[in-house]
Design a protein around this motif. Structure first.
Motif, short mmCIF file in Angstrom:
data_model
loop_
_atom_site.label_atom_id
_atom_site.label_comp_id
_atom_site.label_asym_id
_atom_site.label_seq_id
_atom_site.Cartn_x
_atom_site.Cartn_y
_atom_site.Cartn_z
N THR A 1 59.48 65.66 21.00
CA THR A 1 59.05 65.17 19.69
C THR A 1 60.09 64.23 19.10
N ALA A 2 61.36 64.59 19.22
CA ALA A 2 62.43 63.75 18.68
C ALA A 2 62.44 62.37 19.33
N ILE A 3 62.21 62.33 20.63
CA ILE A 3 62.16 61.03 21.33
C ILE A 3 61.02 60.17 20.79
N ALA A 4 59.83 60.80 20.61
CA ALA A 4 58.68 60.06 20.10
C ALA A 4 58.91 59.58 18.67
N LEU A 5 59.59 60.40 17.86
CA LEU A 5 59.89 60.00 16.48
C LEU A 5 60.77 58.75 16.43
N MET A 6 61.68 58.63 17.36
CA MET A 6 62.57 57.47 17.36
C MET A 6 61.88 56.21 17.88
N ILE A 7 60.93 56.38 18.79
CA ILE A 7 60.28 55.21 19.39
C ILE A 7 59.13 54.67 18.54
N MET A 8 58.32 55.56 17.91
CA MET A 8 57.08 55.14 17.27
C MET A 8 57.26 54.01 16.24
N PRO A 9 58.18 54.12 15.27
CA PRO A 9 58.30 53.03 14.28
C PRO A 9 58.90 51.76 14.86
N ASN A 10 59.44 51.84 16.08
CA ASN A 10 60.01 50.66 16.73
C ASN A 10 59.07 50.06 17.77
N SER A 11 57.80 50.44 17.70
CA SER A 11 56.84 49.95 18.69
C SER A 11 56.75 48.43 18.71
N GLY A 12 56.95 47.81 17.53
CA GLY A 12 56.88 46.35 17.47
C GLY A 12 57.95 45.68 18.30
N SER A 13 59.10 46.34 18.48
CA SER A 13 60.19 45.77 19.27
C SER A 13 59.88 45.77 20.76
N LEU A 14 58.85 46.54 21.15
CA LEU A 14 58.48 46.64 22.56
C LEU A 14 57.25 45.80 22.87
N ALA A 15 56.95 44.85 21.98
CA ALA A 15 55.72 44.06 22.11
C ALA A 15 55.70 43.21 23.37
N SER A 16 56.85 42.94 23.95
CA SER A 16 56.89 42.12 25.16
C SER A 16 56.32 42.88 26.37
N TYR A 17 56.24 44.20 26.25
CA TYR A 17 55.73 45.02 27.34
C TYR A 17 54.23 45.29 27.20
N MET A 18 53.78 45.57 26.00
CA MET A 18 52.36 45.79 25.73
C MET A 18 52.16 45.71 24.22
N PRO A 19 50.92 45.58 23.74
CA PRO A 19 50.67 45.45 22.30
C PRO A 19 51.25 46.63 21.52
N PRO A 20 51.87 46.37 20.34
CA PRO A 20 52.48 47.45 19.55
C PRO A 20 51.50 48.56 19.20
N ILE A 21 50.22 48.21 18.96
CA ILE A 21 49.25 49.23 18.59
C ILE A 21 49.07 50.24 19.72
N ILE A 22 49.17 49.78 20.97
CA ILE A 22 49.04 50.68 22.12
C ILE A 22 50.26 51.59 22.21
N ILE A 23 51.45 51.01 22.02
CA ILE A 23 52.67 51.80 22.07
C ILE A 23 52.69 52.82 20.93
N GLY A 24 52.31 52.36 19.72
CA GLY A 24 52.30 53.26 18.58
C GLY A 24 51.34 54.41 18.76
N ALA A 25 50.13 54.11 19.26
CA ALA A 25 49.14 55.16 19.50
C ALA A 25 49.62 56.10 20.60
N GLY A 26 50.28 55.56 21.62
CA GLY A 26 50.81 56.39 22.70
C GLY A 26 51.88 57.34 22.21
#
Length: 455
Positions: A98-123
């Protein structure tokens, strides 16, 4: 010559208030993270491009993972014993994920080069929900494992108190960061504000620390000691398929509680998903699709404060519930609480000043405090101790199913019947909460009438 040995059962020792606190301390951290998710997930997903009518579909991750994960975790925690204990290994692993997901979710936009932020955020929302379920389910069973029957109402109420306290901190933290610490509450279109990101980081740290507190301070009873406290036949273990067998043999009280849970959790799901867009549109007059304005940020931050208030009310109320239930009954206490929650949800429609929403949150807090404790207090005296974990997991079906139904149809109803006005989803939630109050009164306990826990 034969001898018939009679097994003498030993009463579980009563625990001190401090010991009851310690065994549930991790719930503070779990709910801290859960409150951050509840108050900000819709906001984050809208920022990444989700339409309001699609929010409930993204939120399906929670009930779907819960329906699958909790019975399995309950089954294996019933069967597990190692040097770390029976329940503790599961909620420690869940806390780390859970802690790992908490740190990644609000930063999903920074990972946009890999896939759309909405997909990362939902994941990340799905991973967070699955991990919270792994951490949360064994805590319910741990209370029943450790406490004698006469203390279980107090134990579940202590959990509810810590849930409320953690939710206050988690819900208010983005507001505190922006209003008192000067952290930015707005960001460019498609980006998450710093006050939300920092709050998620803090939530991850607090979650790990509180779970470790329970792991270090609470000793579980080993199998041979548990044998002294319970006299139940050992059934042949059919592996995971035994979950289906247990489901078919669930106690009558659990079935009767199922309808209450359906109405209650259908209402809660609507509240968590649609409160932010409902208040932004209905009270702050934010136009659909506007997620970068100050008004939208203010609405989101104020919803976090409001969610903290209802959780604060629930924390205080939880400590009063055992006394109320003892003076009346668990059914009456729970029905009264759900009526208060229904009235609180319905009142939101008639409010134009956001400050007055605090009054609505008081009623919702009474309902939340009871929902988190009374059903489990009623249920725990009706299920066998050897299967406490799996039955607590199966009971989660009655929590996840209404959320799944709402998730599939709630967004479509908002779009096609309410013309995108999320406030009407809150009104329906209030009606369902009232229906839950009515259904409580039809619960009948068919367990030993001499039970000290009055239903």
């Amino acid at each position: 010559m034969t001898s018939n040995k009679v097994k003498v059962l030993v009463q579980k020792p009563r625990l001190s208030t401090a010991q009851v606190f310690n065994l549930s301390a991790g719930f503070f951290g779990i709910q801290f993270g859960f409150a951050l998710q509840n108050g900000n997930a819709s906001r984050i997903l809208q920022t990444f491009g989700a339409d309001v009518e699609h929010l409930s579909l993204f939120w399906l991750a929670a009930p779907l993972t819960g329906m699958i994960v909790q019975p399995i975790i309950g089954y294996y925690s019933d069967k597990t014993w190692n040097r770390f204990g029976r329940r503790r290994p599961f909620f420690l692993i869940g806390a780390i994920l859970t802690a790992i997901a908490l740190m990644i979710m609000p930063n999903s936009g920074s990972l946009a080069s890999y896939m759309p932020p909405i997909i990362i955020g939902a994941g990340m929302l799905m991973i967070m929900d699955a991990s919270i379920n792994v951490a949360m389910e064994p805590f319910r069973a741990l209370v029943a494992d450790k406490l004698p029957e006469s203390q279980r109402s107090f134990g579940f109420s202590m959990q509810t108190f810590l849930i409320g306290a953690g939710a206050i901190a988690g819900s208010w933290l983005p507001y505190i960061f922006s209003e008192y610490l000067g952290v930015s509450k707005t960001a460019a279109q498609g980006q998450i504000p710093d006050n939300v990101i920092y709050s998620f980081y803090a939530g991850a740290a607090i979650l790990i620390l509180t779970i470790l507190w329970t792991v270090v301070t609470t000793k579980e009873y080993p199998p041979e000691e548990m044998e002294l406290y319970h006299d139940e036949p050992v059934e042949e273990d059919a592996g995971l398929f035994s979950i289906f067998k247990d489901f078919s043999k669930m106690p009558l009280t659990m079935k009767q509680l199922g309808l209450v849970q359906f109405f209650s959790w259908f209402a809660l799901f609507s509240m968590w998903v649609f409160t932010t867009p409902a208040i932004a549109q209905h009270i702050y007059k934010v136009l659909p699709g506007d997620t970068s304005s100050v008004a939208f940020a203010d609405a989101g931050n104020w919803v976090g404060v409001l969610f903290g208030i209802y959780n604060g009310v629930s924390a205080i109320y939880a400590l009063m519930l055992p006394t109320i239930a003892r003076l009346t009954s668990k059914k009456v206490a729970h029905a009264f609480s759900l009526i208060a929650g229904g009235a609180g949800l319905l009142s939101i429609y008639f409010i134009s000043n956001p400050d007055y929403l605090i009054i609505s949150m008081i009623g919702i807090g009474l309902a939340w405090g009871s929902i988190l404790s009374m059903p489990y207090a009623i249920l725990s005296s009706s299920i066998p101790a050897r299967k406490m974990g799996v039955y607590m997991g199966i009971f989660n079906f009655f929590i996840t199913m209404p959320q799944i139904v709402n998730g599939f149809f709630g967004g479509m109803i908002v779009k096609h019947f309410y013309n995108g006005e999320a406030i009407y989803a809150i009104v329906i939630a209030g009606i369902f909460m009232l229906l839950g109050a009515v259904s409580v009164m039809y619960i009948r306990d068919h367990k030993n009438v001499a039970s000290p826990l009055k239903i």
